[in-house]
Write an enzyme that holds these catalytic residues in place. Sequence first.
Site, PDB file in Angstrom:
ATOM      1  CD  GLU A  40     -21.442 127.853   4.354  1.00 20.13           C
ATOM      2  OE1 GLU A  40     -22.653 127.699   4.591  1.00 20.13           O
ATOM      3  OE2 GLU A  40     -20.537 127.532   5.161  1.00 20.13           O
ATOM      4  CE  LYS A 111     -25.268 124.959   5.418  1.00 24.19           C
ATOM      5  NZ  LYS A 111     -24.494 125.999   6.147  1.00 24.19           N
ATOM      6  CB  CYS A 146     -20.966 124.571   5.847  1.00 29.48           C
ATOM      7  SG  CYS A 146     -19.984 125.107   7.282  1.00 29.48           S
TER       8      CYS A 146
END
Length: 263
Positions: A40, A111, A146
Amino acid sequence: MRASLIQIAVDPDESVDSRRRRAASLVRAQAGADLVVLPELWPVGAFAYESFATEAEPLEGPTYEAMAKAASDAGVWLHAGSIVERDAEGLLYNTSLVFSPTGELARAYRKIHRFGFDKGEAVLMAAGTELVTVPLPAATLGLATCYDLRFPELFRGLVDAGADVLVIAAGWPERRRAHWTLLARARAVENQCYVLAVGCSGTHAGVPQAGHSLVVDPWGEVLAEAGPDEETLTVDLDPTKPAETRDQFPALKDRVLGLPTPG
Protein backbone atom coordinates in the site's frame (compact mmCIF):
# COMPACT_ATOMS: atom_id res chain seq x y z
CA MET A 1 0.57 -20.32 -9.78
CA ARG A 2 3.76 -18.58 -8.72
CA ALA A 3 3.24 -15.42 -6.64
CA SER A 4 5.96 -12.95 -5.67
CA LEU A 5 5.34 -10.47 -2.85
CA ILE A 6 7.66 -7.46 -2.86
CA GLN A 7 8.00 -5.99 0.62
CA ILE A 8 9.56 -2.72 -0.45
CA ALA A 9 11.28 -0.35 1.98
CA VAL A 10 10.04 3.21 2.16
CA ASP A 11 12.86 5.60 3.09
CA PRO A 12 11.95 9.28 3.56
CA ASP A 13 15.35 10.24 2.14
CA GLU A 14 14.58 8.48 -1.16
CA SER A 15 12.59 10.51 -3.67
CA VAL A 16 9.29 9.20 -4.99
CA ASP A 17 10.70 9.14 -8.52
CA SER A 18 13.70 7.10 -7.37
CA ARG A 19 11.53 4.64 -5.47
CA ARG A 20 9.21 4.33 -8.47
CA ARG A 21 12.15 3.37 -10.68
CA ARG A 22 13.43 0.95 -8.05
CA ALA A 23 10.04 -0.70 -7.66
CA ALA A 24 9.78 -1.14 -11.42
CA SER A 25 13.19 -2.82 -11.40
CA LEU A 26 12.12 -5.16 -8.60
CA VAL A 27 9.01 -6.11 -10.58
CA ARG A 28 11.05 -6.82 -13.72
CA ALA A 29 13.29 -9.09 -11.66
CA GLN A 30 10.25 -11.33 -11.04
CA ALA A 31 9.86 -12.37 -14.67
CA GLY A 32 8.70 -15.98 -14.57
CA ALA A 33 6.18 -15.38 -11.79
CA ASP A 34 2.47 -15.40 -12.58
CA LEU A 35 1.51 -12.70 -10.07
CA VAL A 36 3.58 -9.95 -8.42
CA VAL A 37 2.24 -7.81 -5.57
CA LEU A 38 3.46 -4.52 -4.08
CA PRO A 39 2.31 -2.89 -0.79
CA GLU A 40 0.00 0.00 0.00
CA LEU A 41 1.06 3.58 -0.82
CA TRP A 42 4.70 2.63 -1.33
CA PRO A 43 5.39 5.71 -3.51
CA VAL A 44 4.70 8.16 -0.67
CA GLY A 45 4.31 6.14 2.56
CA ALA A 46 1.04 5.11 4.19
CA PHE A 47 1.47 7.45 7.16
CA ALA A 48 2.99 10.41 5.29
CA TYR A 49 -0.30 12.30 5.45
CA GLU A 50 1.29 15.70 4.90
CA SER A 51 2.55 14.50 1.50
CA PHE A 52 -0.71 13.05 0.20
CA ALA A 53 -1.90 16.20 -1.54
CA THR A 54 1.47 17.09 -3.07
CA GLU A 55 2.22 13.55 -4.26
CA ALA A 56 -1.32 12.76 -5.49
CA GLU A 57 -1.53 11.75 -9.14
CA PRO A 58 -4.26 10.97 -11.65
CA LEU A 59 -5.13 7.32 -12.14
CA GLU A 60 -3.04 7.17 -15.33
CA GLY A 61 -0.17 9.14 -13.84
CA PRO A 62 3.56 8.38 -13.48
CA THR A 63 3.13 5.36 -11.19
CA TYR A 64 0.52 3.88 -13.55
CA GLU A 65 2.88 4.35 -16.50
CA ALA A 66 5.91 2.88 -14.71
CA MET A 67 4.01 -0.14 -13.38
CA ALA A 68 2.23 -0.85 -16.68
CA LYS A 69 5.61 -0.94 -18.40
CA ALA A 70 7.13 -3.13 -15.67
CA ALA A 71 4.23 -5.61 -15.88
CA SER A 72 4.59 -5.81 -19.64
CA ASP A 73 8.39 -6.16 -19.51
CA ALA A 74 8.17 -8.97 -16.94
CA GLY A 75 5.12 -10.61 -18.52
CA VAL A 76 3.33 -10.86 -15.16
CA TRP A 77 0.02 -9.98 -13.60
CA LEU A 78 0.94 -7.07 -11.34
CA HIS A 79 -0.92 -5.79 -8.31
CA ALA A 80 1.03 -2.54 -8.17
CA GLY A 81 0.07 -1.69 -4.61
CA SER A 82 -1.75 1.60 -4.19
CA ILE A 83 -1.29 5.26 -4.99
CA VAL A 84 -2.77 8.52 -3.78
CA GLU A 85 -5.18 9.11 -6.66
CA ARG A 86 -6.63 12.53 -7.38
CA ASP A 87 -9.83 12.29 -9.42
CA ALA A 88 -11.29 14.82 -11.85
CA GLU A 89 -13.20 16.54 -9.02
CA GLY A 90 -10.06 16.86 -6.89
CA LEU A 91 -10.96 14.12 -4.40
CA LEU A 92 -8.17 11.88 -3.12
CA TYR A 93 -8.46 8.09 -2.98
CA ASN A 94 -6.21 5.26 -1.83
CA THR A 95 -6.33 3.36 -5.11
CA SER A 96 -4.84 -0.03 -5.99
CA LEU A 97 -3.93 -0.84 -9.59
CA VAL A 98 -3.82 -4.30 -11.18
CA PHE A 99 -2.17 -4.75 -14.58
CA SER A 100 -2.28 -7.64 -17.02
CA PRO A 101 0.90 -9.21 -18.47
CA THR A 102 0.46 -6.97 -21.51
CA GLY A 103 0.55 -3.85 -19.34
CA GLU A 104 -3.14 -3.00 -19.58
CA LEU A 105 -5.08 -1.94 -16.48
CA ALA A 106 -7.27 -4.88 -15.48
CA ARG A 107 -8.97 -3.29 -12.45
CA ALA A 108 -8.59 -0.47 -9.92
CA TYR A 109 -9.79 -0.66 -6.33
CA ARG A 110 -10.44 2.37 -4.13
CA LYS A 111 -9.94 1.50 -0.45
CA ILE A 112 -13.28 1.30 1.36
CA HIS A 113 -12.21 1.45 5.02
CA ARG A 114 -10.01 4.48 5.67
CA PHE A 115 -7.79 4.44 8.73
CA GLY A 116 -7.42 7.30 11.19
CA PHE A 117 -10.45 7.62 13.48
CA ASP A 118 -11.52 11.04 12.15
CA LYS A 119 -8.02 12.19 11.28
CA GLY A 120 -5.30 11.29 8.77
CA GLU A 121 -6.43 9.10 5.90
CA ALA A 122 -10.01 9.05 7.23
CA VAL A 123 -10.46 12.77 6.58
CA LEU A 124 -7.97 13.36 3.75
CA MET A 125 -9.31 10.66 1.42
CA ALA A 126 -12.70 9.70 0.07
CA ALA A 127 -13.97 6.14 0.52
CA GLY A 128 -14.35 3.63 -2.25
CA THR A 129 -17.74 2.00 -2.67
CA GLU A 130 -17.14 -1.12 -4.79
CA LEU A 131 -15.82 -4.59 -4.07
CA VAL A 132 -13.33 -5.59 -6.76
CA THR A 133 -12.30 -9.00 -8.05
CA VAL A 134 -9.84 -9.77 -10.85
CA PRO A 135 -10.11 -13.04 -12.81
CA LEU A 136 -6.71 -14.55 -13.63
CA PRO A 137 -6.22 -17.71 -15.70
CA ALA A 138 -5.67 -19.86 -12.59
CA ALA A 139 -7.55 -17.96 -9.85
CA THR A 140 -9.76 -15.01 -9.01
CA LEU A 141 -8.23 -12.27 -6.88
CA GLY A 142 -10.23 -10.37 -4.28
CA LEU A 143 -8.71 -6.96 -3.51
CA ALA A 144 -8.41 -5.29 -0.12
CA THR A 145 -6.14 -2.66 1.41
CA CYS A 146 -4.62 -2.56 4.91
CA TYR A 147 -7.35 -1.44 7.37
CA ASP A 148 -9.90 -3.38 5.28
CA LEU A 149 -8.35 -6.49 6.87
CA ARG A 150 -10.26 -5.78 10.09
CA PHE A 151 -13.69 -6.01 8.42
CA PRO A 152 -14.61 -9.64 7.65
CA GLU A 153 -17.84 -8.76 5.85
CA LEU A 154 -15.80 -7.23 3.01
CA PHE A 155 -14.05 -10.55 2.45
CA ARG A 156 -17.32 -12.49 2.56
CA GLY A 157 -18.50 -10.24 -0.26
CA LEU A 158 -15.35 -10.97 -2.25
CA VAL A 159 -15.81 -14.73 -1.75
CA ASP A 160 -19.43 -14.46 -2.86
CA ALA A 161 -18.12 -12.72 -5.98
CA GLY A 162 -15.86 -15.70 -6.74
CA ALA A 163 -12.54 -14.80 -5.09
CA ASP A 164 -10.27 -17.64 -4.02
CA VAL A 165 -7.06 -15.61 -3.53
CA LEU A 166 -7.38 -12.59 -1.25
CA VAL A 167 -4.73 -9.93 -1.79
CA ILE A 168 -4.15 -7.36 0.96
CA ALA A 169 -1.70 -4.54 0.17
CA ALA A 170 -0.78 -2.74 3.38
CA GLY A 171 1.33 -0.21 5.20
CA TRP A 172 0.80 -1.90 8.58
CA PRO A 173 2.55 -0.46 11.66
CA GLU A 174 5.00 -2.52 13.68
CA ARG A 175 3.21 -1.79 16.97
CA ARG A 176 0.22 -3.87 15.77
CA ARG A 177 2.12 -6.61 13.95
CA ALA A 178 0.49 -9.36 16.03
CA HIS A 179 -2.90 -8.27 14.65
CA TRP A 180 -1.54 -8.34 11.10
CA THR A 181 -0.57 -12.00 11.30
CA LEU A 182 -3.64 -13.04 13.28
CA LEU A 183 -6.13 -11.31 10.97
CA ALA A 184 -4.46 -12.55 7.77
CA ARG A 185 -4.73 -16.13 9.03
CA ALA A 186 -8.31 -15.59 10.18
CA ARG A 187 -9.38 -14.27 6.77
CA ALA A 188 -7.81 -17.34 5.12
CA VAL A 189 -9.48 -19.83 7.47
CA GLU A 190 -12.96 -18.32 7.53
CA ASN A 191 -13.08 -17.85 3.75
CA GLN A 192 -11.09 -20.96 2.78
CA CYS A 193 -8.93 -18.86 0.46
CA TYR A 194 -5.28 -18.14 -0.02
CA VAL A 195 -4.27 -14.83 1.54
CA LEU A 196 -1.39 -12.80 0.14
CA ALA A 197 -0.72 -10.05 2.67
CA VAL A 198 1.98 -7.62 1.54
CA GLY A 199 3.35 -4.86 3.76
CA CYS A 200 6.14 -2.31 3.65
CA SER A 201 9.38 -2.12 5.57
CA GLY A 202 11.11 1.04 6.72
CA THR A 203 9.48 4.00 8.47
CA HIS A 204 6.59 6.13 7.22
CA ALA A 205 6.52 9.62 8.74
CA GLY A 206 8.06 8.31 11.95
CA VAL A 207 5.87 5.17 12.06
CA PRO A 208 7.95 1.95 11.89
CA GLN A 209 6.42 -0.57 9.52
CA ALA A 210 5.64 -4.15 10.46
CA GLY A 211 7.08 -5.85 7.40
CA HIS A 212 6.42 -9.57 7.85
CA SER A 213 4.48 -10.01 4.62
CA LEU A 214 2.98 -13.47 4.52
CA VAL A 215 1.29 -16.09 2.39
CA VAL A 216 -1.41 -18.16 4.09
CA ASP A 217 -3.14 -21.21 2.63
CA PRO A 218 -6.89 -21.96 2.91
CA TRP A 219 -6.33 -24.03 6.10
CA GLY A 220 -4.57 -21.11 7.80
CA GLU A 221 -1.04 -22.48 7.42
CA VAL A 222 1.60 -19.81 6.87
CA LEU A 223 3.49 -20.92 3.77
CA ALA A 224 6.02 -18.08 3.85
CA GLU A 225 6.71 -15.01 5.96
CA ALA A 226 9.16 -12.16 5.42
CA GLY A 227 11.25 -10.48 8.08
CA PRO A 228 11.27 -6.78 8.95
CA ASP A 229 13.45 -5.57 6.06
CA GLU A 230 13.01 -5.23 2.31
CA GLU A 231 12.46 -8.70 0.91
CA THR A 232 10.71 -10.61 -1.86
CA LEU A 233 8.73 -13.76 -1.05
CA THR A 234 8.06 -16.19 -3.90
CA VAL A 235 5.61 -19.03 -3.30
CA ASP A 236 4.01 -21.60 -5.60
CA LEU A 237 0.26 -21.81 -4.96
CA ASP A 238 -1.94 -24.78 -5.87
CA PRO A 239 -4.96 -23.14 -7.55
CA THR A 240 -7.11 -26.20 -6.81
CA LYS A 241 -6.60 -26.00 -3.04
CA PRO A 242 -9.38 -23.50 -2.16
CA ALA A 243 -12.01 -25.64 -3.90
CA GLU A 244 -10.58 -28.83 -2.38
CA THR A 245 -10.61 -27.27 1.08
CA ARG A 246 -14.23 -26.20 0.66
CA ASP A 247 -15.15 -29.72 -0.44
CA GLN A 248 -13.31 -31.37 2.45
CA PHE A 249 -14.68 -28.99 5.08
CA PRO A 250 -17.76 -27.31 3.58
CA ALA A 251 -18.30 -24.70 6.29
CA LEU A 252 -19.25 -21.98 3.81
CA LYS A 253 -22.35 -23.98 2.91
CA ASP A 254 -23.60 -23.60 6.49
CA ARG A 255 -23.64 -19.81 6.49
CA VAL A 256 -26.92 -18.40 7.79
CA LEU A 257 -27.80 -15.13 6.10
CA GLY A 258 -30.43 -12.55 6.91
CA LEU A 259 -30.58 -13.12 10.64
CA PRO A 260 -33.05 -10.80 12.37
CA THR A 261 -31.79 -7.81 14.33
CA PRO A 262 -31.97 -8.44 18.09
CA GLY A 263 -35.02 -6.81 19.63
